[in-house]
Design an enzyme around this catalytic site. Structure first.
Site, PDB file in Angstrom:
ATOM      1  N   ARG A  15       2.611   4.631   5.225  1.00  0.00           N
ATOM      2  CA  ARG A  15       2.693   4.530   3.762  1.00  0.00           C
ATOM      3  C   ARG A  15       2.869   5.867   3.053  1.00  0.00           C
ATOM      4  NH1 ARG A  15      -2.509   1.163   2.789  1.00  0.00           N
ATOM      5  NH2 ARG A  15      -2.924   1.831   4.923  1.00  0.00           N
ATOM      6  N   LYS A  22       0.680  12.290   9.017  1.00  0.00           N
ATOM      7  CA  LYS A  22      -0.175  12.153   7.823  1.00  0.00           C
ATOM      8  C   LYS A  22      -1.230  13.240   7.713  1.00  0.00           C
ATOM      9  CE  LYS A  22      -3.174   8.677   7.308  1.00  0.00           C
ATOM     10  NZ  LYS A  22      -3.643   7.335   6.977  1.00  0.00           N
ATOM     11  N   TYR A 100     -12.558  11.074  10.816  1.00  0.00           N
ATOM     12  CA  TYR A 100     -11.168  10.631  10.667  1.00  0.00           C
ATOM     13  C   TYR A 100     -10.337  11.774  10.086  1.00  0.00           C
ATOM     14  CZ  TYR A 100     -13.269   6.236  11.729  1.00  0.00           C
ATOM     15  OH  TYR A 100     -13.950   5.262  12.396  1.00  0.00           O
ATOM     16  N   GLY A 101      -9.211  12.021  10.714  1.00  0.00           N
ATOM     17  CA  GLY A 101      -8.346  13.115  10.277  1.00  0.00           C
ATOM     18  C   GLY A 101      -7.786  12.934   8.890  1.00  0.00           C
ATOM     19  N   ARG A 331       5.598  41.310  -6.071  1.00  0.00           N
ATOM     20  CA  ARG A 331       5.788  40.755  -4.724  1.00  0.00           C
ATOM     21  C   ARG A 331       4.929  41.490  -3.693  1.00  0.00           C
ATOM     22  NH1 ARG A 331      11.870  41.156  -3.881  1.00  0.00           N
ATOM     23  NH2 ARG A 331      11.280  40.363  -1.823  1.00  0.00           N
ATOM     24  N   ARG A 438      25.997  60.709 -15.383  1.00  0.00           N
ATOM     25  CA  ARG A 438      26.732  59.637 -16.044  1.00  0.00           C
ATOM     26  C   ARG A 438      28.010  60.240 -16.603  1.00  0.00           C
ATOM     27  NH1 ARG A 438      22.053  59.900 -20.480  1.00  0.00           N
ATOM     28  NH2 ARG A 438      22.991  61.395 -21.881  1.00  0.00           N
TER      29      ARG A 438
HETATM   30  C1  UD1 Z   1     -11.054   1.249   9.649  1.00  0.00           C
HETATM   31  C2  UD1 Z   1     -12.299   0.433   9.973  1.00  0.00           C
HETATM   32  C3  UD1 Z   1     -12.818  -0.227   8.704  1.00  0.00           C
HETATM   33  C4  UD1 Z   1     -13.092   0.826   7.662  1.00  0.00           C
HETATM   34  C5  UD1 Z   1     -11.860   1.668   7.405  1.00  0.00           C
HETATM   35  C6  UD1 Z   1     -12.194   2.817   6.513  1.00  0.00           C
HETATM   36  C7  UD1 Z   1     -11.969  -0.329  12.256  1.00  0.00           C
HETATM   37  C8  UD1 Z   1     -11.614  -1.466  13.119  1.00  0.00           C
HETATM   38  N1  UD1 Z   1     -11.950  -0.561  10.957  1.00  0.00           N
HETATM   39  O1  UD1 Z   1     -10.069   0.320   9.231  1.00  0.00           O
HETATM   40  O2  UD1 Z   1     -13.990  -0.938   8.994  1.00  0.00           O
HETATM   41  O3  UD1 Z   1     -13.510   0.199   6.454  1.00  0.00           O
HETATM   42  O4  UD1 Z   1     -11.362   2.211   8.661  1.00  0.00           O
HETATM   43  O5  UD1 Z   1     -11.020   3.482   6.174  1.00  0.00           O
HETATM   44  O6  UD1 Z   1     -12.299   0.726  12.760  1.00  0.00           O
HETATM   45  N2  UD1 Z   1      -6.501   5.534  14.520  1.00  0.00           N
HETATM   46  C9  UD1 Z   1      -6.172   6.113  15.715  1.00  0.00           C
HETATM   47  N3  UD1 Z   1      -5.794   5.323  16.762  1.00  0.00           N
HETATM   48  C10 UD1 Z   1      -5.725   3.994  16.671  1.00  0.00           C
HETATM   49  C11 UD1 Z   1      -6.057   3.387  15.436  1.00  0.00           C
HETATM   50  C12 UD1 Z   1      -6.444   4.183  14.379  1.00  0.00           C
HETATM   51  O7  UD1 Z   1      -6.229   7.341  15.856  1.00  0.00           O
HETATM   52  O8  UD1 Z   1      -5.366   3.354  17.658  1.00  0.00           O
HETATM   53  C13 UD1 Z   1      -6.900   6.372  13.401  1.00  0.00           C
HETATM   54  C14 UD1 Z   1      -5.901   6.289  12.265  1.00  0.00           C
HETATM   55  O9  UD1 Z   1      -4.980   7.361  12.359  1.00  0.00           O
HETATM   56  C15 UD1 Z   1      -6.766   6.437  11.037  1.00  0.00           C
HETATM   57  C16 UD1 Z   1      -8.114   5.906  11.468  1.00  0.00           C
HETATM   58  O10 UD1 Z   1      -8.109   5.889  12.877  1.00  0.00           O
HETATM   59  O11 UD1 Z   1      -6.945   7.776  10.685  1.00  0.00           O
HETATM   60  C17 UD1 Z   1      -8.427   4.542  10.911  1.00  0.00           C
HETATM   61  O12 UD1 Z   1      -7.480   3.631  11.377  1.00  0.00           O
HETATM   62  P1  UD1 Z   1      -6.914   2.478  10.487  1.00  0.00           P
HETATM   63  O13 UD1 Z   1      -5.985   1.680  11.279  1.00  0.00           O
HETATM   64  O14 UD1 Z   1      -6.451   3.023   9.192  1.00  0.00           O
HETATM   65  O15 UD1 Z   1      -8.245   1.618  10.262  1.00  0.00           O
HETATM   66  P2  UD1 Z   1      -8.504   0.657   9.052  1.00  0.00           P
HETATM   67  O16 UD1 Z   1      -7.758  -0.599   9.292  1.00  0.00           O
HETATM   68  O17 UD1 Z   1      -8.321   1.360   7.791  1.00  0.00           O
END
Ligand code: UD1
Ligand code: CA
Length: 453
Positions: A15, A22, A100-101, A331, A438
């Site tokens: 997105r 991202k 989370y990154g 600069r 000049r």
């Molecule tokens: C997840 C949580 C949800 C929480 C939400 C908060 C789960 C199942 N659900 O949902 O309860 O409310 O985060 O934002 O955990 N990622 C990986 N590898 C994967 C899948 C995801 O590295 O295989 C990383 C994604 O890059 C992202 C993060 O984990 O940064 C969360 O993944 P995402 O798929 O966005 O989880 P949500 O569905 O948002």
């Protein structure tokens, strides 16, 4: 306590509609992942693991200098699957903290609080109450009010969807328990994914306490999934920066029109007008005024300096008592002595300008060293580049350079020398001499003015 950290950063971030992974998108001038890494490092973990997938090589190279272990998750099969990839690198006697990154602004204090809630037989979970919980995993609690499970939006019943306490995703678990539970995850759910959140139900059924810490502010746990959320976090981040500076006694004429994308420190009685941008490390002394629309990067600005509107400074050191701009461009490598003045439409680069010297109008001064009390007239140019090499211009103390002079480097104008206006100076001028280079003026009387054909 031994602390293992796992940062999930393998997702694509569809997105964002971007070719950049991202987690490399920025808030406050730093990538999302570097904010998270900053928090991880503040917790003093000696074992930081980052799960990468989409754009793995770019992420890896961006952070190649960092003391972290990259683990590639080639297929993104869910958050539980992502943490599974890290298990071989986690220590049985440690606590594992999952971050989370793309959740950049969680305060270290909140993470500490979360870690304090972990024991051999207790894990902890960071949650937040949202007015609109759509999309998030909901926290289910049992009759005693303890968390018993997390149910994802897509798996939730109508009643569960009405719950406003949601999972931030951030949790801390004794590593030994994580190693026991993760291999048992199943992907039989609406998304066909291995959910990390299922460990909460496992904990509950194994009589492991689930201690909940609630975030103080939604922004502390907001993730970036699209540019709207990124912009929201940027504004929030800037408002926090602005508030810190205001409390430190810096006057921001409009805190909503202030951007710090690095580190800004300022002394007392500093006023910053609207729409200024600060990048890198900027140090401002006492009694400094920065006019509107200035962009200041990696610079030091000494006491009693005024920088007027629309000036751009990069890698510049100003000793103090200076007047700069409006519309000045300083600069990299510009160093101004006390009381030096740089006026409008002046560009400097690798230029040392001595105490009290003035370059007031429309000039380019590059690869130059000016002594004290030098006056550089309007439209003076240091011709520092012959198309191949850069050469230096040296101007001694008290020299006077007339307007519209070209100084063809390498060249030296010694102290107290004077250059007549409009000169092209290609030969050194000795101390106290006057150089005039000049064409001689001719006045022609009785000439025929052109007439219209
Ligand atoms: C997840 C949580 C949800 C929480 C939400 C908060 C789960 C199942 N659900 O949902 O309860 O409310 O985060 O934002 O955990 N990622 C990986 N590898 C994967 C899948 C995801 O590295 O295989 C990383 C994604 O890059 C992202 C993060 O984990 O940064 C969360 O993944 P995402 O798929 O966005 O989880 P949500 O569905 O948002
Ligand atoms: Ca998400």
């Amino acid at each position: 306590m031994l602390l293992d950290i796992v940062i999930l950063a393998a997702g694509k971030g569809t997105r964002m509609k971007s070719s950049l992974p991202k987690v490399l998108h920025k808030v406050g001038g730093h990538s999302l992942l570097s904010h998270v890494l900053g928090a991880a490092k503040a917790l003093e973990s000696d074992n930081i693991n980052i799960i990468i997938g989409h754009g793995a090589e770019i992420v890896r190279s961006e952070f190649s200098e960092e003391p972290v272990n990259f683990i590639e998750q080639t297929e993104q099969l869910g958050t539980g699957h992502a943490v599974q990839q890290a298990l071989p690198y986690l220590r049985d006697n440690a606590t594992a903290l999952v971050l989370y990154g793309d959740v950049p602004l969680t305060p270290t204090a909140t993470l500490r609080e979360l870690l304090e809630q972990v024991r051999e037989d207790a894990m902890s979970l960071l949650t937040v109450e949202l007015d609109d919980p759509t999309g998030y995993g909901r926290i289910l609690r049992n009759a005693q009010g303890n968390a018993s499970a997390i149910v994802e939006q897509k798996d939730a019943s109508k009643d569960q969807l009405a719950i406003c306490e949601v999972n931030t995703g951030i949790m801390a678990v004794p590593t030994a328990l994580l190693k026991e539970w993760l291999p048992n995850l199943s992907n039989e759910n609406a998304q066909g994914e291995y959910y990390l959140t299922d460990v909460v139900e496992m904990a509950s059924s194994n009589h492991i306490d689930i201690n909940i810490v609630q975030a103080d502010d939604e922004m502390d746990v907001l993730g970036v999934n699209n540019r709207v959320q990124q912009a929201e976090l940027e504004r929030y981040y800037q408002s926090v920066q602005a508030m810190i500076l205001l409390e430190e006694g810096v006057s921001l004429l409009d805190p909503d029109r202030f951007d710090c994308r690095g580190e800004l420190s300022a002394g007392s009685d500093v006023t910053i007008d609207v729409n200024c941008v600060f990048e890198g490390i900027v140090e401002i002394g006492n009694n400094v005024y920065i006019g509107p629309n200035c962009v200041i990067t990696d610079s030091k600005i000494g006491d009693n300096t005024t920088i007027k509107a629309n000036s751009v400074l990069e890698d510049t050191v100003i000793a103090g008592d200076s007047d700069i701009g409006p519309f000045a461009r300083l600069r990299p490598g510009t160093e101004l002595g006390k009381g030096a003045k740089i006026g409008n439409f002046v560009e400097t680069k690798k230029a040392k300008v001595g105490e009290g010297s003035k370059i007031n109008h429309l000039s380019y001064v590059g690869d130059a060293e000016l002594g004290t009390g030098v006056n550089v007239g309007a439209g003076t140019i240091t011709c520092n580049y012959d198309g191949v090499n850069k050469s230096k211009t040296t101007i001694g103390d008290g020299a006077f350079i007339g307007s519209n002079t070209s100084l063809v480097a390498p060249v030296t104008v010694a102290s107290e020398a004077t250059v007549g206006a409009g000169s092209t100076v290609a030969k050194d001028v000795a101390e106290g001499e006057l150089a005039v280079a000049r064409a001689k003026q001719r006045n022609i009387a009785n000439w025929q003015k052109p007439v219209k054909k």
